[in-house]
Design a protein around this motif. Structure first.
Motif, short mmCIF file in Angstrom:
data_model
loop_
_atom_site.label_atom_id
_atom_site.label_comp_id
_atom_site.label_asym_id
_atom_site.label_seq_id
_atom_site.Cartn_x
_atom_site.Cartn_y
_atom_site.Cartn_z
N LEU A 217 22.87 -8.91 21.28
CA LEU A 217 24.18 -8.06 21.06
C LEU A 217 23.73 -6.70 20.46
CD1 LEU A 217 26.75 -10.94 20.64
CD2 LEU A 217 26.62 -9.51 22.59
N ASP A 218 23.14 -6.73 19.42
CA ASP A 218 22.72 -5.48 18.57
C ASP A 218 21.97 -4.59 19.73
OD1 ASP A 218 23.69 -6.49 16.40
OD2 ASP A 218 21.93 -6.95 15.38
N ILE A 219 21.04 -5.18 20.41
CA ILE A 219 20.24 -4.14 21.48
C ILE A 219 21.17 -3.78 22.27
CG2 ILE A 219 18.44 -4.31 22.98
CD1 ILE A 219 16.95 -6.00 21.07
N LEU A 220 21.93 -4.62 22.96
CA LEU A 220 22.78 -3.97 24.23
C LEU A 220 23.91 -3.12 23.65
CD1 LEU A 220 23.09 -7.43 26.17
CD2 LEU A 220 21.87 -5.27 26.74
N LYS A 221 24.49 -3.00 22.49
CA LYS A 221 25.38 -2.15 22.04
C LYS A 221 24.42 -0.84 21.88
CE LYS A 221 28.29 -1.61 18.16
NZ LYS A 221 27.63 -1.01 17.03
N PHE A 222 23.16 -0.81 21.53
CA PHE A 222 22.51 0.31 21.36
C PHE A 222 22.26 0.99 22.74
CE2 PHE A 222 17.88 2.01 20.53
CZ PHE A 222 18.63 3.14 19.82
N VAL A 223 21.87 -0.05 23.62
CA VAL A 223 21.71 0.56 24.85
C VAL A 223 22.93 1.30 25.60
CG1 VAL A 223 21.03 -0.12 27.38
CG2 VAL A 223 19.61 -1.14 25.43
#
Ligand SMILES: NC(=O)c1ccc[n+]([C@@H]2O[C@H](COP(=O)([O-])OP(=O)(O)OC[C@H]3O[C@@H](n4cnc5c(N)ncnc54)[C@H](OP(=O)(O)O)[C@@H]3O)[C@@H](O)[C@H]2O)c1
Length: 240
Positions: A217-223
């Motif tokens: 979820l952290d990575i997808l928020k960033f993307v």
């Protein structure tokens, strides 16, 4: 439709990222790797062993002319053998570098070439590691390949800036310490091969490991933030 190519969707972080994306019917995921158990109408799997460079060179990205965004997440990774230099099997050394550095570089190169004419957000996320900036004993292959992916990412970021490509974004992300098979492999190493093993056991015992889902979820928020930023660019070539 948002198109995501993700390597290493069989387990761990890659699987969690794919499963989170598939909760949204606007996302289509193409998994790259040796296996996958994901079954979903918006998911397809392409068999590629990333240790085998001929297989990676034969891989082709799709056209996706109507896509809103296209994203490549180079997630698959391996610690390789945890051993001191001088004690590492040469084939295992080559294969681990292939998985962590050469294959992501080949895929990135093809991705940029194949989507050159696509005037939509095109994002490459290279999953790096804190080990890219820490010289852990026994991890020569892992630390070096992750440091390499950082520099590879930085150079391409610079090239995109010089070429003034408003749609191409590339980032290297260190996701933190995640509860996956990779961490089990670290904890099962011999202390003779990795002197800091107790620290990694302590991280597990004190509940400091992130779940793969939280990391995803952290990575997808960033993307999503990167893609939104890219989408705000106006493509003057389209209006001429
Ligand atoms: N876990 C952590 O604490 C941590 C910390 C920092 C960075 N990372 C990075 O996060 C990423 C994901 O790691 P993870 O923790 O999810 O590891 P993992 O649970 O060990 O999963 C690794 C993934 O990479 C795939 N892979 C490995 N070798 C491959 C090959 N030859 N061809 C195709 N796929 C291959 C695996 O597929 P198979 O099932 O086919 O083996 C699997 O899907 C990696 O880049 C890792 O370096 C992890």
């Amino acid at each position: 439709m948002n198109i995501y190519y993700i390597s290493g969707t069989s387990r761990g972080l890659g699987r969690a990222i794919a499963e989170e994306l598939l909760k949204d019917s606007n996302n289509f995921v193409i998994g790259l790797g040796r296996k996958s158990e994901i079954s979903h109408s918006n998911y397809i799997h392409k068999y590629v062993d990333l240790a085998d460079l001929d297989q990676v060179r034969r891989f082709r990205f799709g056209d996706h002319l109507k896509a809103d965004t296209v994203t490549l997440i180079n997630n698959a990774g391996t610690l390789g053998p945890i051993k001191y230099a001088g004690e590492i099997n040469s084939i295992e050394l080559i294969e681990a570098f292939n998985v962590n550095l050469i294959s992501p570089a080949l895929l990135t190169n093809d991705f940029i070439r194949d989507y050159k004419a696509l005037h939509k957000p095109k994002t490459i996320v290279n999953i790096s590691s804190g080990a890219s900036v820490n010289a852990y004993d026994g991890w020569s292959i892992y630390c070096t390949s992750k440091a390499g992916i950082n520099m590879y990412t930085d150079v391409i970021k610079n090239e995109a800036k010089i070429r003034k490509d408003p749609f191409l974004k590339i980032v290297a992300v260190a996701p933190g310490i995640i509860e996956t098979d990779m961490q089990s492999q670290i904890r099962s190493a011999s202390k003779n091969d990795f002197s800091m093993i107790d620290k990694f056991q302590e991280i597990k015992d004190s509940g400091q490991l992130k779940s793969a889902q939280v990391s995803a979820l952290d990575i997808l928020k960033f993307v999503a933030e990167i893609n939104a930023e890219t989408a705000s660019f106006v493509d003057i070539r389209d209006s001429q």
